[in-house]
Each structure stands twice: as structure tokens, then as C-alpha cells.
Design a protein around this motif. Structure first.
Motif, PDB file in Angstrom:
ATOM      1  N   ASP A 233      26.600  10.373 -24.886  1.00  0.00           N
ATOM      2  CA  ASP A 233      25.938  10.387 -26.007  1.00  0.00           C
ATOM      3  C   ASP A 233      26.519  11.790 -26.635  1.00  0.00           C
ATOM      4  OD1 ASP A 233      23.958   8.340 -26.020  1.00  0.00           O
ATOM      5  OD2 ASP A 233      23.704   9.182 -24.054  1.00  0.00           O
TER       6      ASP A 233
ATOM      7  N   ASP B 177      22.567  14.661 -14.659  1.00  0.00           N
ATOM      8  CA  ASP B 177      22.943  14.867 -16.404  1.00  0.00           C
ATOM      9  C   ASP B 177      23.647  15.922 -16.733  1.00  0.00           C
ATOM     10  OD1 ASP B 177      21.394  12.299 -16.701  1.00  0.00           O
ATOM     11  OD2 ASP B 177      19.482  13.437 -16.885  1.00  0.00           O
TER      12      ASP B 177
ATOM     13  N   HIS C 119      15.836  14.881 -26.303  1.00  0.00           N
ATOM     14  CA  HIS C 119      14.926  13.937 -25.586  1.00  0.00           C
ATOM     15  C   HIS C 119      15.111  12.574 -26.177  1.00  0.00           C
ATOM     16  CE1 HIS C 119      12.638  16.810 -23.232  1.00  0.00           C
ATOM     17  NE2 HIS C 119      12.274  17.648 -24.227  1.00  0.00           N
ATOM     18  N   GLY C 120      15.408  12.512 -27.519  1.00  0.00           N
ATOM     19  CA  GLY C 120      15.624  11.128 -28.095  1.00  0.00           C
ATOM     20  C   GLY C 120      16.959  10.500 -27.459  1.00  0.00           C
TER      21      GLY C 120
ATOM     22  N   PHE D  80      17.696  10.973 -24.297  1.00  0.00           N
ATOM     23  CA  PHE D  80      17.479  10.573 -23.028  1.00  0.00           C
ATOM     24  C   PHE D  80      16.490   9.113 -22.919  1.00  0.00           C
ATOM     25  CE2 PHE D  80      17.852  14.821 -21.431  1.00  0.00           C
ATOM     26  CZ  PHE D  80      18.992  14.652 -20.852  1.00  0.00           C
ATOM     27  N   GLU D  81      15.949   9.062 -24.294  1.00  0.00           N
ATOM     28  CA  GLU D  81      15.063   7.932 -24.158  1.00  0.00           C
ATOM     29  C   GLU D  81      15.728   6.511 -24.557  1.00  0.00           C
ATOM     30  OE1 GLU D  81      12.479   8.706 -27.415  1.00  0.00           O
ATOM     31  OE2 GLU D  81      11.195  10.141 -26.055  1.00  0.00           O
ATOM     32  N   GLN D  82      17.253   6.798 -24.807  1.00  0.00           N
ATOM     33  CA  GLN D  82      17.877   5.593 -25.130  1.00  0.00           C
ATOM     34  C   GLN D  82      18.489   5.056 -23.663  1.00  0.00           C
ATOM     35  OE1 GLN D  82      21.141   6.180 -28.007  1.00  0.00           O
ATOM     36  NE2 GLN D  82      20.103   8.153 -28.705  1.00  0.00           N
TER      37      GLN D  82
ATOM     38  N   GLU E  94      22.937  12.112 -32.412  1.00  0.00           N
ATOM     39  CA  GLU E  94      21.781  12.627 -32.805  1.00  0.00           C
ATOM     40  C   GLU E  94      22.235  13.991 -33.798  1.00  0.00           C
ATOM     41  OE1 GLU E  94      18.455  11.879 -32.758  1.00  0.00           O
ATOM     42  OE2 GLU E  94      18.716  10.144 -31.306  1.00  0.00           O
TER      43      GLU E  94
ATOM     44  N   ARG F 232      14.277  18.102 -29.380  1.00  0.00           N
ATOM     45  CA  ARG F 232      13.656  16.702 -29.786  1.00  0.00           C
ATOM     46  C   ARG F 232      14.798  15.696 -29.833  1.00  0.00           C
ATOM     47  NH1 ARG F 232      10.663  19.572 -33.534  1.00  0.00           N
ATOM     48  NH2 ARG F 232      12.078  19.236 -35.341  1.00  0.00           N
TER      49      ARG F 232
END
Length: 289
Positions: free
Chosen positions: A230, A118, A282-283, A285-287, A260, A279
Motif C-alpha cells: 500500500d 508491518d 490506519h485506513g 491497515f483497515e484494508q 491514501e 488516519r
């Protein structure tokens, strides 16, 4: 993005801000990989899936000083001094291909030939990582752009003053003003640590980044990037303002890109609002990847 300025470093090893940087540096694994006549210098902390961080123009790994310990709780965080910045040598050629070649060879040496990672790049670092992902797709699992120029959008108004010849409180006041004129949104964010890092990093930068970013270098290379893309943006990013405009430009070439916004933050969002930035990261990475 960086702030061009001159002046001598006035801090000593006893400076409390230098002590913060020295402590973080002392806990890092220092890795050097070939780069033209010298090396690329990487610093690594923690264990887990690798997360590669790149700083902005006229910066160094120190741009991530407020995030490294937190991110390293569950990731192997590897922060690079981009070629021509910090402790790293100039690349073989003074362009994105030269930078990407050095970074790709370094990542393959550190992580192995078949271990994509990443990539999270701030400002100029994000544009460098986009070219890296395009030219050497084997090293990139995911690309996260943080407050990057080069999307063909209008450049925001920045306010910078010369530091040369100033001393004492006058010098500090101008450094603080320059940080607020480009990097940060709130006056209290331009604190002693940010001021302490500014000139030493700028003085060590040996690449002119502007022509490698503006006006649309990022927009042009993104169609060649195969991994997921992203972005994270500060709400009040001064050089690249209006997150909605940046999101639209990004999605014109990467329709599925996550985007984001870090509320109440300027260009250097991960320094100004570190917890909110993390945050947001992390948001991302959750996608879905």
C-alpha cells in the motif's frame, strides 16, 4: 529523500528542540543487531503488533518524531536507523542486498525467525523496505510506501541552496528554504524542530541514496514482493508530484495496492500533517491484507 548540506551543529543539550528528541530517545528501548563491522541501531516504544518504521535518505529515526508516541499507543513501534545513516554502521555491501541482509537479520533477532512485521518506509526507506520484502519475504507481513521515488515517474522540481559558510539568521533562512524546496509544503511547517534535525542527520549519512532509487528501482523490485503493498502520499509531494500519477505507476505492478493521500502535505507528510497521516495509515491497515 534527504537534503545534502554541510555545516556544524550549533545546538546544545539545553536547546528545547534537542530536549524533545532526547526525551523521546530516553524512553526508547535501544536495540543493536550486527551489521558488517558494526551494528544496526533500532529504537522501540510501546506494546502490541510490531510496526517497523524507516526514514528517508540523509535522515534517521527522527523523521518519525511527531508520530512515534501516537502510534505506540497500540503498536510496538520500532524505528530503525538504516545502515549508513544515524547511529548505524555501513552495510556489508553498499547496495540494497547489503542493506536488506542487515535489516532481515536484525528483525529476526528482535522479533523471532517466524514473526513477519508491518514495514512502513518513507522515501528511500520505503525503497529499502521493498527490497527487504523481496529478498527476505519471511520478515514482511505488509509493506507501506510513503512518498517513495523509483516508480519511473518524472522527478519534480526541487530547490536547494548551499549552507556552507553561513551563520546566524542567514543560515537558518537557507535551511528553512531547503526544507520547503524539498520536504515540506507550508512555510510554518519548516519550524525550529525540523531545522534543528536537518544538518546533523545529513552529516551522519554515509550512503549515496539517489542511485539506489532513481529512476525506477522501486518499480523493478515490486513484482518480487509477495506481501500486500500500500502507499501514502502527500498531496503536494515536491520530488514525486501528482499522487494520481504515482498511484497509476504503483498499480501497474501492484494492481490491488491501496493508496491514501494526505491532504495539504508535502513530501514529509507524517511530519507536516501527523494526525492526517496517522488516519491514512490506519485506513491502510483497515484494508484487506
Amino acid at each position: 529523500m534527504g537534503i545534502a548540506a554541510d555545516g556544524d551543529r550549533e545546538a546544545s543539550a539545553a536547546d528545547p528542540y534537542q530536549a524533545i528528541l532526547d526525551d523521546l530517545d530516553s524512553r526508547a528501548e535501544r536495540i543493536e543487531t550486527p551489521c558488517a563491522d558494526g551494528t544496526v541501531v533500532w529504537r522501540a516504544w510501546g506494546r502490541g503488533e510490531p510496526l517497523i518504521l524507516a526514514h528517508g535518505a540523509q535522515g534517521s529515526w527522527q523523521h518519525w518524531v511527531r508520530n512515534i508516541d501516537s502510534l505506540a499507543r497500540d503498536r510496538r513501534v520500532i524505528a530503525v536507523d538504516l545502515p549508513g545513516h544515524g547511529d548505524s554502521a555501513l552495510p556489508e555491501t553498499l547496495d540494497h542486498r547489503g542493506i536488506a541482509k542487515a535489516l532481515a537479520h536484525g528483525l529476526e533477532q528482535i522479533l523471532g525467525a517466524n514473526a513477519p512485521a508491518d514495514l512502513c518506509g518513507f522515501s528511500f526507506g520505503g525503497v529499502c523496505f521493498a527490497h527487504l520484502a523481496a529478498y527476505h519475504p519471511q520478515v514482511a507481513r505488509r509493506l507501506i510506501l510513503v512518498g517513495c521515488g523509483g516508480l519511473g515517474t518524472p522527478h519534480g522540481e526541487v530547490h536547494l541552496q548551499r549552507v556552507s559558510g553561513l551563520r546566524g539568521e542567514a543560515r537558518t533562512a537557507v535551511l528553512r528554504s531547503n526544507l520547503l524546496g524539498l520536504m515540506l509544503h507550508h512555510a510554518e511547517s519548516a519550524d525550529g524542530l525540523a531545522i534543528h534535525m536537518l544538518l546533523p542527520n545529513a552529516k551522519r549519512a554515509r550512503l549515496i541514496a539517489a542511485d539506489m532509487v532513481m529512476p525506477d528501482k522501486l518499480l523493478r523490485i515490486l513484482p518480487e514482493v509477495r506481501c500486500r503493498v500500500d502507499a501514502i502520499w502527500g498531496e503536494y509531494d515536491r520530488p514525486h508530484p501528482d499522487p494520481a500519477l504515482q498511484q497509476a505507476a504503483l498499480r501497474s505492478v501492484c494492481p490491488d495496492a491501496g493508496f491514501e493521500v494526505v491532504a495539504d502535505a508535502g513530501h514529509w507528510a507524517m511530519y507536516e500533517r501527523p494526525q492526517a497521516f496517522e488516519r491514512a495509515l490506519h485506513g491502510v491497515f483497515e484494508q484487506a491484507g
